[in-house]
Scaffold this active site. Structure first.
Site, short mmCIF file in Angstrom:
data_model
loop_
_atom_site.label_atom_id
_atom_site.label_comp_id
_atom_site.label_asym_id
_atom_site.label_seq_id
_atom_site.Cartn_x
_atom_site.Cartn_y
_atom_site.Cartn_z
N HIS A 84 69.73 -27.27 -8.94
CA HIS A 84 67.75 -27.69 -8.87
C HIS A 84 68.32 -27.51 -7.10
CE1 HIS A 84 70.35 -31.59 -7.43
NE2 HIS A 84 68.92 -31.95 -7.12
N ASP A 85 69.57 -27.32 -6.18
CA ASP A 85 69.28 -27.33 -5.09
C ASP A 85 70.07 -26.16 -5.11
OD1 ASP A 85 67.98 -29.63 -4.07
OD2 ASP A 85 70.57 -30.46 -3.80
N ASP A 115 49.29 -31.28 -18.57
CA ASP A 115 48.96 -31.66 -16.91
C ASP A 115 49.74 -30.23 -15.63
OD1 ASP A 115 51.07 -32.84 -16.76
OD2 ASP A 115 51.06 -34.72 -16.22
N ASP A 121 73.97 -39.36 -6.02
CA ASP A 121 73.54 -38.83 -5.19
C ASP A 121 73.69 -38.59 -4.02
OD1 ASP A 121 71.39 -36.13 -4.49
OD2 ASP A 121 70.65 -37.79 -3.83
N ASP A 161 55.57 -29.53 -20.52
CA ASP A 161 54.91 -30.05 -20.15
C ASP A 161 54.29 -30.66 -21.59
OD1 ASP A 161 52.70 -31.54 -19.39
OD2 ASP A 161 51.92 -29.16 -18.53
N ASP A 190 70.69 -39.25 -13.08
CA ASP A 190 70.97 -38.82 -11.38
C ASP A 190 70.75 -40.28 -10.71
OD1 ASP A 190 70.69 -37.91 -9.27
OD2 ASP A 190 69.96 -36.21 -10.32
N ASN A 213 51.58 -32.64 -21.96
CA ASN A 213 50.66 -33.19 -21.98
C ASN A 213 49.21 -32.03 -21.54
OD1 ASN A 213 50.88 -33.73 -19.55
ND2 ASN A 213 50.25 -35.66 -19.44
N GLU A 265 78.01 -36.24 -6.28
CA GLU A 265 77.59 -35.06 -5.37
C GLU A 265 78.58 -35.02 -4.30
OE1 GLU A 265 74.05 -32.86 -3.86
OE2 GLU A 265 73.82 -34.47 -3.85
N ASP A 276 58.07 -33.61 -18.59
CA ASP A 276 57.71 -34.66 -18.23
C ASP A 276 58.46 -35.32 -19.54
OD1 ASP A 276 56.62 -33.95 -21.37
OD2 ASP A 276 54.19 -34.39 -20.25
#
Length: 556
Positions: free
Chosen positions: A327-328, A25, A199, A21, A98, A23, A254, A29
């Site tokens: 990520h899964d 928040d 995907d 990150d 992706d 910034n 995938e 990003d």
């Protein structure tokens, strides 16, 4: 075997929300990725696979797209994307987008129009059906629990969503949909991206009559029921002709529910469709039958059998993708290794086992540090739709107790891989100066990039060496694979062969000390050690393998 750069590369997957990150928040990003590009260059990877950064309402963390040609506001601007892409290319790193085109967000203008009336020009961009016998059109289940059909009272019909109800499936049988998708892909390639990770691409072609499937634990058929449908190869060959031909890209599909025979079609060596596929058979090795929610440990013999089937089955025909994490999936060192006393040793062992195989290796952010699963306290700590829905459904139905389901989520939830990247031992692991969107793993003071980059024997530096070895040794890329000791419950041993060259890869998957005899034809005096996760020692005909030891020998 034909040599291609995408066979020789190592891909690094970035999950932007959790990478860096810039910034404050609490959300990663694009500028954060640009800021850390030299870290990736140092690791030695050649390709970044970027999880979705398109405009999205974020029902499923960016996999529900409302505008394919805009950047999610939380991640930045298109100018910042272009700057990130330039930064990657300046360092010799390619960038893969992706591509999520089985479905869109229900906020996408196409779907907003589609649901207005049965004669709307966009109606057939999606899959609508009337009720059947007073209920859903068939028994297909959503990946995220419940039915794959959502009733819409505007037109008194159901639409199909194999994922969240806010992710309606596109109707690929409509040529206008294919025109839209191919035009968008060409737009990104013209911008300079280097390829696509596609995907759930195996789900895009549904059987026209949408037949019922075999019901599972929740009473619904698997969301994979439509996998490898009647026109999927026809549509991908059209994509090749209209988008990819004449461009030097890397493409990986995938392909949930894919069989070996289907994979040979998707990832054909004549490149009529994709360069390679992700198959998930080895990710089911610790499932409890058809139920993934368990904390059952795998039997190594099953893992060896599955991986060997794919290594030998695609040899000379198609190309393998190699991965333990994405990520899964939960963290591999917690799942297949030992995230306690032998965390670093077992993380290096798993890396050795995978990176010495034939195929293109994929490293998921944090894997190169040996990041672990997360001690989530209760369901409120989770952000993943799949985990939250499964918890409420299975606990609510009395299938599992709250305690058991939390145990399974801590072992298998996708959120284990989605906590912030651990950059240093400062507050929030150096990920953000704000409040992170999901909890930071509390072990960041011990496990972080800054500490590992300067320590010679770290997991990071071990990955760096494995990646360099692949770049320097064609046998690691192109050599044939052969399994030894298929029935050994603790050791994964295989050879790689290219012409007169030969490698022997030995991995102890457990915390026991094991005796190992060199196979016939391997003379200790004619062997050299290429890499290993323990201190070097003399090579002998009978070796004592230490807990989670991995070692690779080259025949001299």
């Amino acid at each position: 075997m034909e040599k291609r750069w995408w066979k020789e590369c190592v891909v690094y997957q970035i999950y932007p929300r959790s990478f860096k990150d810039s910034n404050g928040d609490g959300i990663g990003d694009l500028n954060g990725i640009t800021e850390k590009m030299d870290y990736l260059k140092e690791l030695g990877i050649n390709v970044i696979w970027l999880s979705p950064v398109y405009q999205s309402p974020n029902d499923d963390n960016g996999y529900d797209i409302s505008d394919y040609r805009a950047i999610m506001k939380e991640f930045g601007t298109m100018e910042e994307f272009d700057r990130m892409l330039r930064a990657a290319h300046e360092r010799g790193i390619r960038l893969v987008m992706d591509l999520v085109v089985n479905h869109t967000s229900d906020d996408h203008p196409w779907f907003v129009e589609s649901r207005k009336s049965t004669d709307n020009p966009y109606r057939d961009y999606y899959i609508w059906r009337p009720e059947k016998d007073g209920r859903e059109p068939n028994n297909w289940g959503s990946c995220f629990s419940g039915s794959a059909w959502e009733y819409d009272d505007t037109t008194d019909m159901y639409y199909l969503h194999l994922f969240s109800k806010k992710q309606p499936d596109l109707n690929w049988d409509n040529p206008k949909v294919r025109d839209e998708v191919f035009d968008m892909m060409n737009w990104w390639l013209d911008k300079g991206v280097d390829g696509f990770r596609m995907d759930v691409i195996s789900l895009i072609s549904k059987k026209p009559d949408l037949p019922d499937g075999e019901p599972g634990i929740n009473g619904y058929a698997s969301f994979n029921e439509p996998a490898n449908g009647p026109y999927v190869h026809e549509y991908l060959q059209e994509m090749r002709r209209r988008v990819l031909d004449g461009r030097d890209t890397i493409t990986v599909g995938e392909c949930s529910g894919v069989t070996l025979e289907e994979a040979k079609k998707y990832a054909r060596s004549d490149e009529k469709e994709l360069n390679m596929v992700f198959q998930f058979e080895h990710m089911d090795v610790d499932a409890d039958g058809s139920n993934k929610w368990s904390d059952k440990k795998m039997d190594l013999r099953d893992l060896k059998s599955i991986i060997t089937k794919w290594q030998k089955g695609l040899e000379e025909i198609a190309w393998n993708s190699l991965f333990w994490e994405n990520h899964d999936q939960p963290r591999s060192v917690s799942r297949f290794g030992n995230d306690g006393e032998y965390r670093e040793t077992s993380a290096k062992m798993l890396a050795t086992c995978l990176h010495m195989m034939q195929g293109t290796p994929y490293v998921y952010q944090g894997e190169e540090l040996g990041m672990t699963n997360v001690p989530f306290r209760d369901i409120s700590d989770f952000r993943d739709l799949d985990s939250i829905n499964a918890y409420h459904e299975l606990v609510g139905q009395g299938v599992f107790t709250e305690e058991a389901m939390m145990r399974y989520l801590r072992y298998k939830s996708r959120d284990n891989a989605r906590t912030p990247f651990q950059w240093n031992d400062e507050e929030n692991a150096g990920f953000t100066t704000g409040t992170p969107w999901i909890m930071v793993n509390p072990n960041y003071k011990e496990i972080n990039a800054r500490e590992q980059m300067v320590r010679a024997d770290s997991v990071f530096n071990y990955y760096k060496k494995l990646i360099r070895l692949r770049r320097e040794n064609e046998i690691i890329v192109y050599g044939s694979y052969d399994l030894l000791l298929p029935d050994d419950p603790e050791l994964y041993v295989y050879t790689r062969t290219l012409g007169d060259e030969k490698l022997l890869v030995i991995c102890n998957f457990y915390g026991n000390t094991r005796e190992f005899e060199l196979p016939e034809g391997w003379d200790p005096d004619r062997m050299e050690r290429m890499i290993g996760n323990y201190e070097k020692r003399d090579i002998a005909g009978t070796m004592e393998l230490r807990p989670y030891e991995a070692v690779v020998f080259r025949k001299r």
